[in-house]
Design a protein around this motif. Structure first.
Motif, short mmCIF file in Angstrom:
data_model
loop_
_atom_site.label_atom_id
_atom_site.label_comp_id
_atom_site.label_asym_id
_atom_site.label_seq_id
_atom_site.Cartn_x
_atom_site.Cartn_y
_atom_site.Cartn_z
N THR A 19 -16.65 26.21 -14.30
CA THR A 19 -17.20 25.06 -13.40
C THR A 19 -18.24 24.43 -13.45
OG1 THR A 19 -18.28 26.59 -11.14
CG2 THR A 19 -18.77 24.08 -11.12
N PRO A 22 -15.92 20.41 -19.02
CA PRO A 22 -15.24 19.23 -18.11
C PRO A 22 -14.17 19.64 -18.84
CG PRO A 22 -16.68 18.87 -20.69
CD PRO A 22 -16.39 20.10 -19.90
N ASP A 25 -10.80 15.48 -14.08
CA ASP A 25 -11.08 15.06 -13.40
C ASP A 25 -12.76 14.27 -13.58
OD1 ASP A 25 -8.90 15.82 -11.68
OD2 ASP A 25 -10.21 17.30 -10.48
N THR A 26 -13.34 15.41 -14.56
CA THR A 26 -14.84 14.71 -14.80
C THR A 26 -14.48 13.47 -15.91
OG1 THR A 26 -15.43 17.27 -15.21
CG2 THR A 26 -16.63 16.06 -16.04
N MET A 27 -13.84 13.66 -16.97
CA MET A 27 -13.88 12.66 -17.91
C MET A 27 -12.75 11.57 -17.08
SD MET A 27 -14.54 13.63 -21.16
CE MET A 27 -15.03 15.16 -20.44
N VAL A 29 -14.20 10.64 -13.88
CA VAL A 29 -14.95 9.90 -13.37
C VAL A 29 -15.99 9.11 -14.06
CG1 VAL A 29 -17.22 11.39 -11.67
CG2 VAL A 29 -14.14 12.45 -11.00
N LEU A 30 -15.75 10.73 -14.98
CA LEU A 30 -17.33 9.59 -16.26
C LEU A 30 -16.49 7.99 -16.82
CD1 LEU A 30 -19.45 10.38 -17.82
CD2 LEU A 30 -17.55 11.08 -19.67
N SER A 45 -14.38 9.90 -7.92
CA SER A 45 -14.79 10.83 -6.66
C SER A 45 -14.20 11.04 -5.44
CB SER A 45 -16.39 10.84 -6.92
OG SER A 45 -17.14 11.98 -7.84
#
Length: 119
Positions: A19, A22, A25-27, A29-30, A45
């Protein structure tokens, strides 16, 4: 059935690490947050969550089982996915090649719908 506490603790540790790690998806959104502020990050998101909701809904109605049971359906989906990646990727590579010398300040901020429904 009684769960082994050691296996359960190992499962929880693995779930926590997966969880927190990264991913794409995390990259995304960042990057959207850095480029478009909090609004861009929230829209990215929301777009990801919408895609996950569609995927989950299709799995719930049995589309996943249908594709897993039919080699033809799997091949059609696989080739459609490859074509979609080419459809999205080629214009991005061409645009990046053309804009490789453009200063960052002159690049326009993407619209909200573009961030939400990212190509």
């Amino acid at each position: 059935m009684i769960l082994d506490p050691q296996l359960y603790a190992l499962f929880l540790m693995a779930a926590l690490l997966l969880t927190l790690a990264p991913g794409p998806d995390t990259m995304f959104v960042l990057g959207a947050g850095l480029g478009g502020g909090a609004r861009g990050g929230l829209l990215a998101s929301a777009g990801i969550m919408t895609g996950l909701l569609v995927h989950l809904s299709l799995a719930l109605v049995g589309v996943s089982a249908l594709i897993a049971a039919s080699p033809l359906a799997f091949d059609v989906l696989r080739w459609a996915g490859a074509a979609n990646l080419i459809w999205i990727g080629v214009p991005l590579v061409v645009r990046a090649w053309r804009e490789r010398n453009a200063p960052l300040a002159s690049r326009p901020t993407p619209s909200a719908s573009r961030v939400y429904c990212r190509d």
